[in-house]
Design a protein around this motif. Structure first.
Motif, PDB file in Angstrom:
ATOM      1  N   ARG A 101       0.838  -1.212   0.000  1.00  0.00           N
ATOM      2  CA  ARG A 101       0.000   0.000   0.000  1.00  0.00           C
ATOM      3  C   ARG A 101       0.865   1.251   0.000  1.00  0.00           C
ATOM      4  NH1 ARG A 101      -3.020  -1.699   4.744  1.00  0.00           N
ATOM      5  NH2 ARG A 101      -2.308   0.292   5.554  1.00  0.00           N
ATOM      6  N   ASP A 102       1.937   1.239   0.799  1.00  0.00           N
ATOM      7  CA  ASP A 102       2.818   2.406   0.860  1.00  0.00           C
ATOM      8  C   ASP A 102       3.541   2.619  -0.469  1.00  0.00           C
ATOM      9  OD1 ASP A 102       2.002   2.812   3.455  1.00  0.00           O
ATOM     10  OD2 ASP A 102       3.827   2.019   4.368  1.00  0.00           O
ATOM     11  N   THR A 103       3.930   1.535  -1.127  1.00  0.00           N
ATOM     12  CA  THR A 103       4.550   1.658  -2.449  1.00  0.00           C
ATOM     13  C   THR A 103       3.564   2.314  -3.406  1.00  0.00           C
ATOM     14  OG1 THR A 103       5.973  -0.286  -2.116  1.00  0.00           O
ATOM     15  CG2 THR A 103       5.545   0.389  -4.402  1.00  0.00           C
ATOM     16  N   ALA A 104       2.337   1.807  -3.433  1.00  0.00           N
ATOM     17  CA  ALA A 104       1.314   2.340  -4.335  1.00  0.00           C
ATOM     18  C   ALA A 104       1.029   3.809  -4.052  1.00  0.00           C
ATOM     19  CB  ALA A 104       0.038   1.507  -4.205  1.00  0.00           C
ATOM     20  N   THR A 105       0.956   4.167  -2.784  1.00  0.00           N
ATOM     21  CA  THR A 105       0.674   5.548  -2.399  1.00  0.00           C
ATOM     22  C   THR A 105       1.837   6.464  -2.755  1.00  0.00           C
ATOM     23  OG1 THR A 105      -0.744   4.776  -0.601  1.00  0.00           O
ATOM     24  CG2 THR A 105       0.075   7.035  -0.449  1.00  0.00           C
ATOM     25  N   GLU A 106       3.066   6.036  -2.463  1.00  0.00           N
ATOM     26  CA  GLU A 106       4.254   6.847  -2.759  1.00  0.00           C
ATOM     27  C   GLU A 106       4.427   7.079  -4.259  1.00  0.00           C
ATOM     28  OE1 GLU A 106       6.602   8.338  -0.768  1.00  0.00           O
ATOM     29  OE2 GLU A 106       5.765   7.680   1.134  1.00  0.00           O
ATOM     30  N   MET A 107       3.915   6.168  -5.096  1.00  0.00           N
ATOM     31  CA  MET A 107       4.010   6.340  -6.544  1.00  0.00           C
ATOM     32  C   MET A 107       3.219   7.566  -6.990  1.00  0.00           C
ATOM     33  SD  MET A 107       3.612   2.382  -7.744  1.00  0.00           S
ATOM     34  CE  MET A 107       3.698   2.686  -9.497  1.00  0.00           C
ATOM     35  N   ALA A 108       2.145   7.883  -6.294  1.00  0.00           N
ATOM     36  CA  ALA A 108       1.344   9.086  -6.545  1.00  0.00           C
ATOM     37  C   ALA A 108       0.917   9.212  -8.009  1.00  0.00           C
ATOM     38  CB  ALA A 108       2.100  10.335  -6.087  1.00  0.00           C
ATOM     39  N   ILE A 109       0.354   8.121  -8.556  1.00  0.00           N
ATOM     40  CA  ILE A 109      -0.091   8.174  -9.952  1.00  0.00           C
ATOM     41  C   ILE A 109      -1.584   7.899 -10.109  1.00  0.00           C
ATOM     42  CG2 ILE A 109       2.138   7.631 -10.978  1.00  0.00           C
ATOM     43  CD1 ILE A 109       0.953   4.745 -11.367  1.00  0.00           C
ATOM     44  N   VAL A 112      -5.588   4.582  -5.146  1.00  0.00           N
ATOM     45  CA  VAL A 112      -5.108   3.256  -4.763  1.00  0.00           C
ATOM     46  C   VAL A 112      -6.279   2.443  -4.216  1.00  0.00           C
ATOM     47  CG1 VAL A 112      -3.559   1.993  -3.215  1.00  0.00           C
ATOM     48  CG2 VAL A 112      -2.796   4.147  -4.268  1.00  0.00           C
ATOM     49  N   THR A 113      -6.486   1.255  -4.806  1.00  0.00           N
ATOM     50  CA  THR A 113      -7.560   0.360  -4.388  1.00  0.00           C
ATOM     51  C   THR A 113      -6.966  -0.964  -3.927  1.00  0.00           C
ATOM     52  OG1 THR A 113      -9.035   1.339  -6.046  1.00  0.00           O
ATOM     53  CG2 THR A 113      -9.671  -0.812  -5.156  1.00  0.00           C
ATOM     54  N   GLU A 114      -7.377  -1.417  -2.752  1.00  0.00           N
ATOM     55  CA  GLU A 114      -6.884  -2.699  -2.240  1.00  0.00           C
ATOM     56  C   GLU A 114      -7.590  -3.858  -2.944  1.00  0.00           C
ATOM     57  OE1 GLU A 114      -7.334  -2.775   2.009  1.00  0.00           O
ATOM     58  OE2 GLU A 114      -5.937  -1.113   2.295  1.00  0.00           O
ATOM     59  N   TRP A 115      -6.807  -4.847  -3.328  1.00  0.00           N
ATOM     60  CA  TRP A 115      -7.317  -6.089  -3.921  1.00  0.00           C
ATOM     61  C   TRP A 115      -6.749  -7.247  -3.118  1.00  0.00           C
ATOM     62  CZ3 TRP A 115      -6.899  -6.537  -9.984  1.00  0.00           C
ATOM     63  CH2 TRP A 115      -7.997  -5.897 -10.573  1.00  0.00           C
ATOM     64  N   VAL A 148      -3.243   0.178 -16.067  1.00  0.00           N
ATOM     65  CA  VAL A 148      -3.418  -0.570 -14.827  1.00  0.00           C
ATOM     66  C   VAL A 148      -2.069  -0.913 -14.230  1.00  0.00           C
ATOM     67  CG1 VAL A 148      -4.296  -2.724 -13.828  1.00  0.00           C
ATOM     68  CG2 VAL A 148      -5.627  -1.521 -15.579  1.00  0.00           C
ATOM     69  N   VAL A 149      -1.926  -0.641 -12.928  1.00  0.00           N
ATOM     70  CA  VAL A 149      -0.729  -0.992 -12.173  1.00  0.00           C
ATOM     71  C   VAL A 149      -1.160  -1.843 -10.983  1.00  0.00           C
ATOM     72  CG1 VAL A 149       1.197  -0.106 -10.782  1.00  0.00           C
ATOM     73  CG2 VAL A 149       0.462   1.142 -12.835  1.00  0.00           C
ATOM     74  N   LEU A 150      -0.521  -3.000 -10.832  1.00  0.00           N
ATOM     75  CA  LEU A 150      -0.762  -3.876  -9.687  1.00  0.00           C
ATOM     76  C   LEU A 150       0.484  -3.862  -8.819  1.00  0.00           C
ATOM     77  CD1 LEU A 150      -2.205  -7.049 -11.511  1.00  0.00           C
ATOM     78  CD2 LEU A 150      -3.459  -5.034 -10.712  1.00  0.00           C
ATOM     79  N   VAL A 151       0.322  -3.655  -7.514  1.00  0.00           N
ATOM     80  CA  VAL A 151       1.450  -3.688  -6.587  1.00  0.00           C
ATOM     81  C   VAL A 151       1.237  -4.889  -5.671  1.00  0.00           C
ATOM     82  CG1 VAL A 151       2.776  -2.450  -4.839  1.00  0.00           C
ATOM     83  CG2 VAL A 151       1.632  -1.165  -6.684  1.00  0.00           C
ATOM     84  N   SER A 152       2.202  -5.799  -5.682  1.00  0.00           N
ATOM     85  CA  SER A 152       2.020  -7.050  -4.959  1.00  0.00           C
ATOM     86  C   SER A 152       3.348  -7.509  -4.362  1.00  0.00           C
ATOM     87  CB  SER A 152       1.412  -8.085  -5.918  1.00  0.00           C
ATOM     88  OG  SER A 152       0.950  -9.216  -5.217  1.00  0.00           O
ATOM     89  N   HIS A 153       3.548  -8.815  -4.359  1.00  0.00           N
ATOM     90  CA  HIS A 153       4.691  -9.440  -3.702  1.00  0.00           C
ATOM     91  C   HIS A 153       5.397 -10.388  -4.665  1.00  0.00           C
ATOM     92  CE1 HIS A 153       3.073  -8.029   0.198  1.00  0.00           C
ATOM     93  NE2 HIS A 153       1.922  -8.199  -0.426  1.00  0.00           N
ATOM     94  N   GLN A 154       6.627 -10.728  -4.331  1.00  0.00           N
ATOM     95  CA  GLN A 154       7.427 -11.610  -5.187  1.00  0.00           C
ATOM     96  C   GLN A 154       6.699 -12.909  -5.487  1.00  0.00           C
ATOM     97  OE1 GLN A 154       9.433 -14.587  -3.615  1.00  0.00           O
ATOM     98  NE2 GLN A 154       9.162 -15.221  -5.730  1.00  0.00           N
ATOM     99  N   VAL A 155       6.129 -13.551  -4.465  1.00  0.00           N
ATOM    100  CA  VAL A 155       5.488 -14.858  -4.688  1.00  0.00           C
ATOM    101  C   VAL A 155       4.322 -14.759  -5.661  1.00  0.00           C
ATOM    102  CG1 VAL A 155       6.242 -15.935  -2.522  1.00  0.00           C
ATOM    103  CG2 VAL A 155       4.085 -14.640  -2.564  1.00  0.00           C
ATOM    104  N   ASN A 156       3.549 -13.683  -5.580  1.00  0.00           N
ATOM    105  CA  ASN A 156       2.406 -13.500  -6.472  1.00  0.00           C
ATOM    106  C   ASN A 156       2.870 -13.318  -7.916  1.00  0.00           C
ATOM    107  OD1 ASN A 156       1.859 -12.379  -3.687  1.00  0.00           O
ATOM    108  ND2 ASN A 156      -0.229 -12.503  -4.451  1.00  0.00           N
ATOM    109  N   ILE A 157       3.883 -12.492  -8.099  1.00  0.00           N
ATOM    110  CA  ILE A 157       4.385 -12.218  -9.444  1.00  0.00           C
ATOM    111  C   ILE A 157       5.021 -13.467 -10.039  1.00  0.00           C
ATOM    112  CG2 ILE A 157       6.030 -10.833 -10.782  1.00  0.00           C
ATOM    113  CD1 ILE A 157       5.544  -8.617  -8.590  1.00  0.00           C
ATOM    114  N   THR A 158       5.803 -14.171  -9.240  1.00  0.00           N
ATOM    115  CA  THR A 158       6.461 -15.383  -9.725  1.00  0.00           C
ATOM    116  C   THR A 158       5.431 -16.446 -10.083  1.00  0.00           C
ATOM    117  OG1 THR A 158       8.432 -14.874  -8.416  1.00  0.00           O
ATOM    118  CG2 THR A 158       8.187 -17.144  -9.190  1.00  0.00           C
ATOM    119  N   ARG A 159       4.403 -16.614  -9.261  1.00  0.00           N
ATOM    120  CA  ARG A 159       3.371 -17.618  -9.546  1.00  0.00           C
ATOM    121  C   ARG A 159       2.669 -17.309 -10.866  1.00  0.00           C
ATOM    122  NH1 ARG A 159       0.153 -21.207  -6.284  1.00  0.00           N
ATOM    123  NH2 ARG A 159       2.098 -21.298  -5.110  1.00  0.00           N
TER     124      ARG A 159
END
Length: 189
Positions: A101-109, A112-115, A148-159
């Protein structure tokens, strides 16, 4: 000596052609993102450590790994990179973890919606197969509009992609999403 010069010249030409081809592919990936034919999925910015403490609570950032100063700089650098590629605003979807969430917010583009399907499933905290299927379905249900920009985690992206991203690294993925998505580029500010 002449043979060596010819070989060196040929090698330089080959390297130049490969570099030009890679630049062209990256430019096409950015264009696809800008035009809504692709999305950007990125790993949250630098949050030192691995996993989360045992007392982890989703609604309490003090119990989670969080962005450090370098991570906040990484996140803010995305705005400049996206602007450079003609993307001044985007639809941003994020994991509920504070570092995402902080990454998404700091991007300021954009808003930000949580999924929840973007939440980490590292160390058994979720169901990777189910969350990946949900992510694919949610993305494919989106109406045309801003990138569309998704901000997630390594495991999600790798999967989803097979790519093992560094902190703050992104993957531009062709749409529609599928179980075997087309990776257009890996990018980092």
């Amino acid at each position: 000596m002449i043979l060596c010069r010819l070989a060196c010249s040929a090698l330089l030409l080959l390297l130049s052609a490969l570099t030009a081809s890679a630049v062209s592919a990256d430019e096409e990936a950015w264009k696809a993102l800008q035009e809504g034919r692709a999305l950007l999925m990125l790993r949250h910015a630098l949050a030192p450590g691995t996993g989360d403490p045992e007392n982890f609570a989703l609604d309490d950032c003090s119990t989670q790994r969080n962005l450090n100063d370098r991570g906040r700089e990484q996140a803010r650098a995305w705005k400049e990179l996206l602007w450079k590629h003609g993307i001044g605003e985007a639809r941003v979807y994020t994991s509920q973890w504070c570092r995402s969430r902080d990454t998404a917010t700091e991007m300021a583009i954009g808003k930000v919606t949580e999924w929840p399907p973007l939440n980490s499933f590292f160390a058994g905290r979720g169901n990777g197969d189910m969350q990946t299927r949900q992510t694919i379905a949610l993305v494919n249900e989106l109406k045309p509009g801003l990138p569309v920009v998704l901000v997630s985690h390594q495991v999600n992206i790798t999967r989803l992609t097979g790519v093992y991203p560094s902190s703050g690294e992104g993957v531009i993925i062709a749409l529609p999403l599928s179980d075997n998505p087309t990776i257009l580029a890996t990018v980092m500010p």
